[in-house]
Scaffold this active site. Structure first.
Site, PDB file in Angstrom:
ATOM      1  N   HIS A   1       0.849  -1.197   0.000  1.00 15.71           N
ATOM      2  CA  HIS A   1       0.000   0.000   0.000  1.00 15.71           C
ATOM      3  C   HIS A   1       0.884   1.247   0.000  1.00 15.71           C
ATOM      4  CE1 HIS A   1      -3.745   2.284   1.728  1.00 15.71           C
ATOM      5  NE2 HIS A   1      -3.089   2.992   0.848  1.00 15.71           N
TER       6      HIS A   1
ATOM      7  N   GLU B   1       0.646   8.004  -3.797  1.00 18.20           N
ATOM      8  CA  GLU B   1       1.510   7.603  -2.675  1.00 18.20           C
ATOM      9  C   GLU B   1       2.763   8.470  -2.612  1.00 18.20           C
ATOM     10  OE1 GLU B   1       0.797   5.311  -0.151  1.00 18.20           O
ATOM     11  OE2 GLU B   1      -1.181   5.473  -1.059  1.00 18.20           O
TER      12      GLU B   1
ATOM     13  N   HIS C   1       2.768  10.887   0.527  1.00 23.67           N
ATOM     14  CA  HIS C   1       3.678  10.355   1.556  1.00 23.67           C
ATOM     15  C   HIS C   1       5.157  10.521   1.180  1.00 23.67           C
ATOM     16  CE1 HIS C   1       0.237   8.516   3.581  1.00 23.67           C
ATOM     17  NE2 HIS C   1      -0.144   8.026   2.417  1.00 23.67           N
TER      18      HIS C   1
HETATM   19  P1  AMP Z   1      -3.408   6.724   1.674  1.00 19.96           P
HETATM   20  O1  AMP Z   1      -3.947   8.056   1.151  1.00 19.96           O
HETATM   21  O2  AMP Z   1      -2.009   6.447   1.277  1.00 19.96           O
HETATM   22  O3  AMP Z   1      -3.693   6.546   3.125  1.00 19.96           O
HETATM   23  O4  AMP Z   1      -4.226   5.596   0.938  1.00 19.96           O
HETATM   24  C1  AMP Z   1      -5.601   5.654   0.879  1.00 19.96           C
HETATM   25  C2  AMP Z   1      -5.997   5.808  -0.543  1.00 19.96           C
HETATM   26  O5  AMP Z   1      -5.371   4.801  -1.316  1.00 19.96           O
HETATM   27  C3  AMP Z   1      -7.489   5.640  -0.694  1.00 19.96           C
HETATM   28  O6  AMP Z   1      -7.939   6.534  -1.683  1.00 19.96           O
HETATM   29  C4  AMP Z   1      -7.584   4.210  -1.166  1.00 19.96           C
HETATM   30  O7  AMP Z   1      -8.750   4.018  -1.915  1.00 19.96           O
HETATM   31  C5  AMP Z   1      -6.352   4.077  -1.996  1.00 19.96           C
HETATM   32  N1  AMP Z   1      -5.885   2.706  -2.099  1.00 19.96           N
HETATM   33  C6  AMP Z   1      -5.574   1.872  -1.102  1.00 19.96           C
HETATM   34  N2  AMP Z   1      -5.157   0.695  -1.566  1.00 19.96           N
HETATM   35  C7  AMP Z   1      -5.209   0.782  -2.913  1.00 19.96           C
HETATM   36  C8  AMP Z   1      -4.909  -0.100  -3.963  1.00 19.96           C
HETATM   37  N3  AMP Z   1      -4.434  -1.331  -3.752  1.00 19.96           N
HETATM   38  N4  AMP Z   1      -5.096   0.343  -5.218  1.00 19.96           N
HETATM   39  C9  AMP Z   1      -5.529   1.597  -5.445  1.00 19.96           C
HETATM   40  N5  AMP Z   1      -5.831   2.480  -4.512  1.00 19.96           N
HETATM   41  C10 AMP Z   1      -5.685   2.076  -3.240  1.00 19.96           C
END
Ligand code: AMP
Length: 252
Positions: A89, A143, A147
């Site tokens: 992730h 990402e 991040h």
């Molecule tokens: P984050 O912002 O890094 O905390 O991640 C959350 C975001 O990532 C949300 O919009 C999720 O829908 C998306 N997300 C999490 N896992 C996946 C994945 N395997 N593929 C695509 N989007 C993802």
């Protein structure tokens, strides 16, 4: 005579600088060998000293089966169904006070041309499963910008380090070794944590989600990483994530 003396002083300085550099190179080489020998670097006192900033990373993998059987569902990437394995992730910079910075540098927006030789590995280890189907670029961009820009790594090192951690920890294998399989059965969260501690060397944080029938299931596994992006460390702070004492481990 004066010129000969000056010449000798310059020669002496050059030799000293060279000696100092070759010593530090050898020292670095020794460190690298040592690091490669130990699978996990425990969060020892030297590491604490290295954490001169307040920063460490959460490395997070997710079980795609637990994303896909939710009410929301999932979409396989345009490159096809991901492997039956945990997938990345993200690598999330976090401060020792438990907060995490986001979107730190608008001047370093995602540039996929800088990571072109990592795309194949990203497609296989860091696949998108959001809808509608896509090739993953949007997920990696998210990402990196949310991040990665808050890490002390450049874009290439951020993605490469994260992929390299995935190569070193095999959560699925470690769980299967402890008899915990993605077979739709229910397992103790304590047993999942113990299996990861035994197989990877550090205690994980476990996050659960709910399937379409509201059954709690194993969703994400977090471990902590030193700001160098390489060494796996015990988490320096605690992180609370929702989970019952038992969880389903659904197939994918
Ligand atoms: P984050 O912002 O890094 O905390 O991640 C959350 C975001 O990532 C949300 O919009 C999720 O829908 C998306 N997300 C999490 N896992 C996946 C994945 N395997 N593929 C695509 N989007 C993802």
């Amino acid at each position: 005579m004066k010129f000969i003396l000056i010449g000798l002083v310059i020669l002496q300085c050059t030799i000293s600088i060279y000696a100092a550099h070759s010593h530090s190179f050898l020292y670095y080489a020794e460190q690298v060998v040592e690091e490669e020998e130990s699978f996990v670097t425990a969060f020892a006192e030297e590491d604490a000293a290295d954490l001169n900033s307040d920063l460490f990373y959460y490395y997070v993998e997710q079980w795609p089966g637990s994303s896909c059987d939710t009410k929301k569902g999932c979409c396989y990437p345009t490159t096809g169904k991901p492997a039956t394995n945990f997938s990345i992730h993200g690598l999330w910079p976090t401060l020792l006070n438990g907060t995490w910075p986001e979107y730190c540098n608008p001047n370093t927006l995602h540039d996929e041309s800088k990571i072109s030789d990592l795309i194949e590995r990203l497609q296989s280890e860091w696949p998108t499963i959001s809808c509608p189907s896509s090739n993953g670029s949007k997920f990696w961009k998210h990402e990196w910008e949310k991040h990665g820009t808050c890490s002390i790594l450049d874009q290439y090192a951020y993605f490469e380090s994260t992929l390299n951690i995935k190569d070193r920890v095999n959560f699925l294998q470690v769980l299967e070794n402890a008899g915990i399989k993605p077979d739709g059965n229910v397992y103790e969260v304590g047993a999942i944590k113990e299996a990861i501690k035994a197989g990877v060397g550090v205690s994980p944080v476990i996050e659960c989600n709910a399937d379409a029938s509201k059954v709690s299931q194993l969703y994400q596994i977090y471990i902590c990483v030193h700001p160098n992006g390489k060494d796996i460390i015990e988490c320096p702070t605690t992180l609370k994530r929702n989970c019952n004492t038992t969880v389903e481990f659904p197939p994918f």
